[in-house]
Motif scaffolding. Structure first.
Motif, short mmCIF file in Angstrom:
data_model
loop_
_atom_site.label_atom_id
_atom_site.label_comp_id
_atom_site.label_asym_id
_atom_site.label_seq_id
_atom_site.Cartn_x
_atom_site.Cartn_y
_atom_site.Cartn_z
N ASP A 206 -24.85 -2.92 -64.59
CA ASP A 206 -24.96 -2.83 -66.78
C ASP A 206 -26.55 -2.22 -67.28
N HIS A 247 -17.40 -2.61 -71.89
CA HIS A 247 -17.45 -3.46 -71.77
C HIS A 247 -18.87 -4.73 -71.59
N ALA A 249 -20.28 -7.74 -72.10
CA ALA A 249 -19.48 -8.58 -71.30
C ALA A 249 -20.32 -9.94 -70.84
N ASN A 250 -21.24 -9.67 -72.47
CA ASN A 250 -22.40 -11.03 -72.38
C ASN A 250 -21.66 -12.31 -72.04
N THR A 251 -22.39 -13.11 -70.75
CA THR A 251 -21.91 -13.94 -71.09
C THR A 251 -23.53 -15.22 -71.45
N HIS A 266 -28.89 -10.82 -74.42
CA HIS A 266 -27.87 -11.72 -74.53
C HIS A 266 -28.04 -10.28 -72.95
N ARG A 268 -25.23 -10.26 -69.42
CA ARG A 268 -24.28 -11.32 -68.69
C ARG A 268 -25.45 -11.58 -67.26
N ILE A 285 -13.65 -13.13 -69.75
CA ILE A 285 -14.58 -13.91 -70.19
C ILE A 285 -13.99 -14.97 -70.51
N TYR A 292 -16.57 -11.49 -77.40
CA TYR A 292 -16.95 -11.15 -75.84
C TYR A 292 -16.06 -12.12 -75.24
N SER A 293 -15.09 -12.61 -75.54
CA SER A 293 -14.30 -13.48 -75.03
C SER A 293 -12.87 -12.84 -74.71
N ARG A 305 -21.33 -18.05 -71.53
CA ARG A 305 -19.42 -18.05 -72.03
C ARG A 305 -19.46 -17.74 -70.01
#
Length: 423
Positions: A206, A247, A249-251, A266, A268, A285, A292-293, A305
């Motif tokens: 990332d 993408h 995709a930050n969790t 923010h 992942r 996600i 992001y979801s 997430r």
């Protein structure tokens, strides 16, 4: 915590599931509550079973301080909505069994894993077996690495990359040491291995040159993810969505009850990894209604997430664990002054003993243990011994099982001492 071998056979007809559970323990010892059977017929099995493979959905989910900050029902609903078969839980807060009960899942305390399939204690701290079909298993491991020091915050606050990577080596790499050593061996033996967790560290996949504008103008080869890649563990989300610009995709984080601090970073930091004979079919996600979801649940119950990945996994025969010499601690990390529970199997005599050493020490006359006890203070051949950590400063240690008052090593396991605030 006593060690038991749990085997379960399933018969399913229409919507009824009947579980027959056989526990193999010392005659005087009850079945360990941390490896539990589920409530009957609550979870509908959705996995497609093939001749020698099975399609499995593996989820990682930090449920935020026990899952009840927003709604415990919504925490369970997030797992149902994702259709997960096996879930690595972080921050269970004493509610792992309650969550499993609500879903009709099995659970493994200490590992913080829940599963719609039976869980077999592998007598290892690093993993358990999931018996997807009678006599056929995959391996599952779950981690929650220390929240601080947190590299992205330190980069934000002006620390050098050198200092950040030094911290990664000191903390997160040390916490992962035993899994780096143990899990690849499982995959090399033909087991499908899954590793979930809140790693509290981003991925080198990332923080690339292409994403510097999102990461304080730097790219970083984060060592935990890089090491896992070197060991042939696949980042399932990046397998499906390899472009971190398109993408991210930050969790971390949808915020606390939707409120996000103005200086938040923010990223992942929650992952589902796989190794061995499996193929990644998809990865999504799971979170609030937002950019992001992929799978949406409102209200979203966590400050993380989740990720759920679908695999076609080859199954392996359940290993024979009856005579295996093992040692494990009940937790991977302890706060100072916590009690350390060390469980062992197949100790062979009254003078077998357990020593606590600095990590990596080779026991010997010139390398004495910091503290030690005879295995006979527990039970023979399997048992649990408690150590207090007052004599141990913050750091990484090995608990080593040795034989006959000597220095012949039978097994060892690694743990850490230090503070670990939750994130």
């Amino acid at each position: 915590m006593m060690v038991c071998t749990l085997q379960a056979l399933f018969h399913r007809h229409k919507r009824v599931r009947i579980a027959v559970v056989v526990a193999v323990c010392n005659a005087a010892v009850k079945l360990l509550a941390g490896f539990s059977t589920p409530a009957l017929a609550k979870a509908n099995v959705t996995s497609a079973v093939h001749e020698e493979t099975v399609d499995l959905k593996v989820m990682t989910f930090n449920i935020w301080l026990g899952g009840g900050v927003v709604s415990f029902d919504q925490t369970a609903e997030a797992i149902r909505t994702a259709g997960a078969d096996i879930v690595g839980i972080q921050e269970p807060g004493g509610n792992l069994s309650a969550l499993a009960q609500k879903l009709g899942f099995y659970y493994a305390e200490g590992h913080n894993i829940i599963s719609r399939f039976p869980i077999i204690n592998a007598h290892q701290r690093e993993y358990v077996y999931i018996e997807v079909r009678p006599g056929k298993v995959v391996a599952m491991s779950n981690v929650h690495l220390s929240a601080y020091p947190y590299g992205p915050y330190d980069i934000r606050d002006g620390k050098s990359i050198h200092d950040v990577l030094s911290n990664e080596k000191k903390y997160h790499m040390a916490e992962m040491k035993s899994r780096f050593e143990v899990l690849p061996n499982l995959a090399s033996r033909g087991l499908s291995v899954f590793l979930t967790g809140d790693f509290n560290v981003p991925s080198h996949l990332d923080w690339t040159n292409a994403t510097k504008s999102n990461h304080f103008g730097v790219s970083i080869q984060w060592p935990v993810s890089a090491k896992l890649q070197q060991l042939n563990f696949r980042d399932s989300y990046r397998e499906i969505r390899p472009n971190p610009v398109k993408h991210p995709a930050n969790t971390w984080t949808p915020g606390e009850n939707g409120q996000i601090g103005t200086n938040e970073v923010h990223d992942r930091i929650d992952f589902v990894y796989a190794s061995g004979p499996s193929t990644t079919l998809g990865s999504k996600i799971v979170g609030e209604n937002g950019p992001y979801s992929d799978i949406v649940l409102a209200p979203w119950p966590s400050d993380h997430r989740a990720i759920v990945s679908t695999f076609r996994a080859q199954l392996a025969p359940t290993p024979d664990l009856s005579d295996r010499v093992t040692i494990c601690t009940d937790k991977p990390a302890y706060a100072q002054e916590e009690t350390i529970l060390v469980t062992y199997t197949s100790a062979s005599g009254s003078k077998d003993w357990i020593g606590i050493y600095q990590a990596g020490t080779i026991p010997g006359i010139g390398n004495p243990s910091i503290v030690w006890k005879y295995a006979s203070e527990g039970q023979q051949p399997n048992g649990t011994i408690s150590f207090d950590s007052l004599s141990l400063s913050a750091g990484t240690y090995d608990a080593i099982l040795l034989t006959d008052d000597g220095y012949t090593e039978l097994a060892r396991t690694t743990f850490t001492i230090g503070s670990n605030a939750g994130r």
